[in-house]
Design an enzyme around this catalytic site. Sequence first.
Site, PDB file in Angstrom:
ATOM      1  N   SER A   1       0.830  -1.209   0.000  1.00 31.97           N
ATOM      2  CA  SER A   1       0.000   0.000   0.000  1.00 31.97           C
ATOM      3  C   SER A   1       0.862   1.256   0.000  1.00 31.97           C
ATOM      4  O   SER A   1       2.012   1.240   0.438  1.00 31.97           O
ATOM      5  CB  SER A   1      -0.893   0.032   1.238  1.00 31.97           C
ATOM      6  OG  SER A   1      -1.772  -1.057   1.250  1.00 31.97           O
TER       7      SER A   1
HETATM    8  N1  SAH Z   1       1.123  -5.645   4.327  1.00 28.80           N
HETATM    9  C1  SAH Z   1       1.888  -5.905   3.143  1.00 28.80           C
HETATM   10  C2  SAH Z   1       1.096  -5.768   1.882  1.00 28.80           C
HETATM   11  C3  SAH Z   1       0.184  -6.890   1.728  1.00 28.80           C
HETATM   12  S1  SAH Z   1      -0.546  -7.120   0.134  1.00 28.80           S
HETATM   13  C4  SAH Z   1       3.146  -5.064   3.069  1.00 28.80           C
HETATM   14  O1  SAH Z   1       3.389  -4.241   3.972  1.00 28.80           O
HETATM   15  O2  SAH Z   1       3.911  -5.269   2.124  1.00 28.80           O
HETATM   16  C5  SAH Z   1      -1.699  -8.342   0.638  1.00 28.80           C
HETATM   17  C6  SAH Z   1      -1.109  -9.690   0.930  1.00 28.80           C
HETATM   18  O3  SAH Z   1      -2.142 -10.512   1.421  1.00 28.80           O
HETATM   19  C7  SAH Z   1      -0.556 -10.395  -0.290  1.00 28.80           C
HETATM   20  O4  SAH Z   1       0.791 -10.720  -0.069  1.00 28.80           O
HETATM   21  C8  SAH Z   1      -1.423 -11.650  -0.414  1.00 28.80           C
HETATM   22  O5  SAH Z   1      -0.726 -12.789  -0.881  1.00 28.80           O
HETATM   23  C9  SAH Z   1      -1.875 -11.832   1.014  1.00 28.80           C
HETATM   24  N2  SAH Z   1      -3.080 -12.634   1.227  1.00 28.80           N
HETATM   25  C10 SAH Z   1      -4.235 -12.664   0.507  1.00 28.80           C
HETATM   26  N3  SAH Z   1      -5.109 -13.516   1.070  1.00 28.80           N
HETATM   27  C11 SAH Z   1      -4.506 -14.041   2.167  1.00 28.80           C
HETATM   28  C12 SAH Z   1      -4.895 -14.994   3.173  1.00 28.80           C
HETATM   29  N4  SAH Z   1      -6.089 -15.583   3.185  1.00 28.80           N
HETATM   30  N5  SAH Z   1      -4.003 -15.279   4.152  1.00 28.80           N
HETATM   31  C13 SAH Z   1      -2.780 -14.714   4.184  1.00 28.80           C
HETATM   32  N6  SAH Z   1      -2.354 -13.817   3.265  1.00 28.80           N
HETATM   33  C14 SAH Z   1      -3.212 -13.479   2.276  1.00 28.80           C
END
Ligand code: SAH
Length: 223
Positions: free
Chosen positions: A66
């Site tokens: 983000s």
């Molecule tokens: N917080 C992160 C950005 C996350 S993007 C940062 O600081 O970089 C969202 C993430 O959620 C992605 O990596 C995706 O693979 C993960 N995601 C999606 N569904 C998920 C689930 N059910 N459990 C764990 N991770 C999940």
Amino acid sequence: MEESPEALKRAWRTLADGLEAQGILRSPAVTRAFRTVPRHAFIPEKHRESAYVDTPIPLPEGQTVSAPHMVAMMLEALDVAPGHHVLEVGTGSGYHAALLAELTGPEGRVWSAERIPRLARLARDNLARAGYADRVHVLVADGTLGVPGAAPFHRIHVAAAGPRVPAALVEQLAPGGTLLVPVGTHGTQDLLRIRKREDGTLTEESLGPVTFVPLVGKQGWRT
Ligand code: SAH
């Protein structure tokens, strides 16, 4: 922009100053965390020069980190305190998890669940490089089911958007705890803040429209 360490530091300071001036970085704790965790250590090399531009950045596997103002806004909204046990769903690069670790301090704990093993490995590497390896526990798991073995959590942050609030996360929230989760369609979502009172009753408020990558799992989207 050049990519020298000095240029990155200058860009970092300018970004933080700007977010403070806009009132997005508000509390001393979140402001300090933002000025302490090097975002460039979590950004893929080919985008590193944009580490301190206020924009979302692509990660492998079609995921994104983000934009800094969104990260700052979510951290302010979650109100993490030293000693808290925090769960993040969606580790991605590990950047947000490192910020959470700054806010919980050494007496707190951060668990972060990531469903894509390659990203969990990337996040572990990034966290180690930035000095947070022993302060964040990265698990490869479907975070929509929470982390029952480590529950309850004082704070839960969901970094991907599903069609509804995952029931397991509400269950695993400690009394007095707060859950931040984007909920909506694939196109647009509401950032919800759910609080569990000491007597177990829930309150829910919308903090406004947001756009996140899909939360894929048993209590999220199927794909
Ligand atoms: N917080 C992160 C950005 C996350 S993007 C940062 O600081 O970089 C969202 C993430 O959620 C992605 O990596 C995706 O693979 C993960 N995601 C999606 N569904 C998920 C689930 N059910 N459990 C764990 N991770 C999940």
